[in-house]
Design an enzyme around this catalytic site. Structure first.
Site, PDB file in Angstrom:
ATOM      1  N   PHE A  16       0.652  -0.957  -0.096  1.00  0.00           N
ATOM      2  CA  PHE A  16      -0.156  -0.312  -0.254  1.00  0.00           C
ATOM      3  C   PHE A  16       1.100   1.474  -0.360  1.00  0.00           C
ATOM      4  O   PHE A  16       1.331   1.765   1.252  1.00  0.00           O
ATOM      5  CB  PHE A  16      -0.841   0.452   0.699  1.00  0.00           C
ATOM      6  CG  PHE A  16      -2.665   1.244   1.422  1.00  0.00           C
ATOM      7  CD1 PHE A  16      -2.871   1.020   0.179  1.00  0.00           C
ATOM      8  CD2 PHE A  16      -1.347   2.300   2.192  1.00  0.00           C
ATOM      9  CE1 PHE A  16      -3.935   2.731   0.439  1.00  0.00           C
ATOM     10  CE2 PHE A  16      -3.178   3.042   1.850  1.00  0.00           C
ATOM     11  CZ  PHE A  16      -4.039   3.148   1.684  1.00  0.00           C
ATOM     12  N   THR A  29       2.063   6.809   1.987  1.00  0.00           N
ATOM     13  CA  THR A  29       2.781   7.334   2.699  1.00  0.00           C
ATOM     14  C   THR A  29       3.836   8.530   1.392  1.00  0.00           C
ATOM     15  O   THR A  29       5.042   7.728   1.159  1.00  0.00           O
ATOM     16  CB  THR A  29       3.989   7.152   3.895  1.00  0.00           C
ATOM     17  OG1 THR A  29       3.165   6.524   4.839  1.00  0.00           O
ATOM     18  CG2 THR A  29       4.587   8.111   4.438  1.00  0.00           C
ATOM     19  N   GLU A  30       4.210   9.543   2.089  1.00  0.00           N
ATOM     20  CA  GLU A  30       5.228  10.487   1.068  1.00  0.00           C
ATOM     21  C   GLU A  30       6.239  11.225   2.185  1.00  0.00           C
ATOM     22  O   GLU A  30       5.632  11.712   3.490  1.00  0.00           O
ATOM     23  CB  GLU A  30       5.099  11.014   0.163  1.00  0.00           C
ATOM     24  CG  GLU A  30       4.198  10.702  -1.250  1.00  0.00           C
ATOM     25  CD  GLU A  30       3.177  11.847  -2.166  1.00  0.00           C
ATOM     26  OE1 GLU A  30       2.647  11.177  -3.046  1.00  0.00           O
ATOM     27  OE2 GLU A  30       3.118  12.359  -1.893  1.00  0.00           O
ATOM     28  N   ALA A  87       3.673  13.267   3.624  1.00  0.00           N
ATOM     29  CA  ALA A  87       1.810  13.555   2.803  1.00  0.00           C
ATOM     30  C   ALA A  87       2.577  12.089   4.219  1.00  0.00           C
ATOM     31  O   ALA A  87       3.205  11.642   3.444  1.00  0.00           O
ATOM     32  CB  ALA A  87       1.794  12.831   1.903  1.00  0.00           C
ATOM     33  N   SER A 101       0.295  11.060   7.743  1.00  0.00           N
ATOM     34  CA  SER A 101      -1.156  11.571   8.424  1.00  0.00           C
ATOM     35  C   SER A 101      -1.858  12.523   7.643  1.00  0.00           C
ATOM     36  O   SER A 101      -3.193  12.355   7.468  1.00  0.00           O
ATOM     37  CB  SER A 101      -0.552  12.281   9.643  1.00  0.00           C
ATOM     38  OG  SER A 101       0.544  10.884  10.765  1.00  0.00           O
ATOM     39  N   GLY A 131      14.187  -6.915  34.529  1.00  0.00           N
ATOM     40  CA  GLY A 131      15.182  -6.026  35.114  1.00  0.00           C
ATOM     41  C   GLY A 131      16.666  -6.109  34.092  1.00  0.00           C
ATOM     42  O   GLY A 131      16.031  -5.826  32.882  1.00  0.00           O
ATOM     43  N   GLU A 175      -0.426   3.010  10.322  1.00  0.00           N
ATOM     44  CA  GLU A 175      -1.943   3.108  10.243  1.00  0.00           C
ATOM     45  C   GLU A 175      -2.426   4.331  10.848  1.00  0.00           C
ATOM     46  O   GLU A 175      -3.444   4.284  11.390  1.00  0.00           O
ATOM     47  CB  GLU A 175      -2.325   1.476  11.021  1.00  0.00           C
ATOM     48  CG  GLU A 175      -2.229   0.514  10.283  1.00  0.00           C
ATOM     49  CD  GLU A 175      -2.841   0.146   8.832  1.00  0.00           C
ATOM     50  OE1 GLU A 175      -2.945   0.884   8.001  1.00  0.00           O
ATOM     51  OE2 GLU A 175      -2.562  -0.725   8.685  1.00  0.00           O
ATOM     52  N   SER A 177      -0.922   7.789  17.603  1.00  0.00           N
ATOM     53  CA  SER A 177      -1.331   8.181  18.356  1.00  0.00           C
ATOM     54  C   SER A 177      -2.341   9.328  18.304  1.00  0.00           C
ATOM     55  O   SER A 177      -3.616   8.926  18.241  1.00  0.00           O
ATOM     56  CB  SER A 177      -0.867   8.401  19.465  1.00  0.00           C
ATOM     57  OG  SER A 177      -1.075   6.599  19.916  1.00  0.00           O
TER      58      SER A 177
END
Length: 382
Positions: free
Chosen positions: A122, A125-126, A129, A131, A339, A363, A366
């Site tokens: 898919f 995203t760029e 571009a 979000s 730990g 995707e 948040s």
């Protein structure tokens, strides 16, 4: 299609055994080699994992969203890189075609996607571009019966293995927002399409992301997905389902980490007794379990709403926000409970700590989920 309970239990049991007997033993090896063995990919194909969400008429399992989520949860009990191998075929790489493709497009591509013969990717995203998915700059200009694509995409999952890309490109340069963006099905062998080397990244070694360049790539007009200008709608509806799938994955990882914490805390001794007997360790386990249960409940409720035909834009965003933030907190507590053993590479806890960080980013970050939740809540009057 929703499976009957007996069939679903059999499927879940098969996936659970595959995860525990086949995948978990090679987690460290895959991370070190940054590659999943081909024989494991073949086994995933035989299990039908590449076609979980593809309709049965095209060779997939055609699972309901609830059933798919339960499978994703089981896959979450091992390194997330394994899920990434088939995740784009199940989600963002295929669902645009399932939801918006015409009959010819579906019959041409979906059988190969369902079998895993074709790996999908898919490409949204760029550099400017992601979000802000309406700000796509990759251009697609119409020339007769073809579109000519020029531009670049970044951080594209499975790009180096993909046979088919769903590409978002701007067809209307005068429309600066999402209304000018169109979706295209772009075979990887077309001249002018180039894929860069896999990026070095924080976690999920074995799952690759790459830059994809389009230099005068001529795409037949028949490969346009939906109408011109509908690409933003395609992307958003695909992301709704993808966010829910990722929520289930986050729950599975959290449950794996909680199980590991309980086993370690029951064996590790300090001050003459297992650290599981110390109340502050118990508090971390209790908080982790409570949050994982809450995320699981929200995820399953939302999946059932989608299966019932309801809009889940708000609920999918809320589920993804809560589950991805939750698994980050669980992973952090796991490092604390282990730990020094959690900080070094022996137990794999530090690897999961790095692996889950991406869940709060892809995707939709948040912060984007928060904006979606607020917008949809305001629409509904609270």
């Amino acid at each position: 299609m929703a499976l009957d309970l007996e069939t679903r239990d059999q499927l879940i049991g098969t996936i659970r055994r595959f995860v525990s007997e086949r995948l978990r033993p090679i987690e460290a090896k895959v991370a070190e080699a940054d590659e999943i063995p081909n024989e494991v990919i073949d086994e995933m194909r035989q299990l039908g994992l590449f076609g979980l969400s593809i309709p049965e008429e095209f060779g997939g399992l055609g699972l309901s969203m609830e059933d798919e989520s339960l499978v994703a949860l089981e896959i979450g009990r091992t390194s997330p890189a394994f899920r990434s191998a088939f995740g784009t075929n199940v989600g963002i790489g295929s669902q645009g075609l399932v939801m918006f493709g015409n009959d010819e497009q579906k019959h041409r591509w979906l059988p190969g996607i369902a079998s895993g013969e074709i790996i999908t990717s898919f490409a949204l995203t760029e550099p400017e571009a992601g979000s802000d998915s309406g700000s796509v700059r990759t251009r697609a200009r119409r020339e007769g019966n073809e579109y000519v694509l020029d531009g670049s995409k970044i951080y594209i999952t499975n790009a180096d293995k993909a046979g088919l890309f769903t590409v978002m490109a701007r067809t209307n340069p005068d429309e600066k927002r999402g209304a000018g963006v169109t979706a295209f099905l772009v075979p990887s062998e077309l001249p002018g399409l180039g894929v860069g080397p896999p990026e070095r990244k924080m976690g999920q070694q074995g799952a690759h992301i790459c830059t994809v360049n389009f230099d005068g790539v001529r795409v037949p007009a028949a490969n346009r997905l939906g109408e011109e200008g509908s690409g933003f709608r395609v992307a958003m509806q695909v992301l709704d389902r993808g966010r829910l799938h990722l929520s289930a994955l986050c729950v599975g990882v959290a449950e794996r980490l909680i199980s590991d914490c309980v086993a370690f805390a029951s064996e590790r001794r300090q001050f003459g007794k297992p650290i599981a007997e110390f109340q502050l360790v118990q508090a971390m386990i209790a908080d982790s379990k409570t949050e994982a249960l809450a995320a699981r409940a929200l995820m399953l409720e939302t999946a059932r709403k989608l299966d019932a035909g309801e809009s889940i834009t708000l609920e999918a965003a809320a589920s993804k926000l809560f589950a991805s933030e939750m698994v980050g907190r669980v992973a952090d507590r796991a490092v604390q409970i282990f730990g020094g053993a959690g900080y070094v590479a022996g137990h794999g806890i530090e690897r999961f700590y790095r692996d889950v960080r991406i869940f709060r980013i892809y995707e939709g970050t948040s912060q984007i989920q928060q904006l979606v939740i607020a917008r949809e809540t305001l629409k509904r009057g609270g």
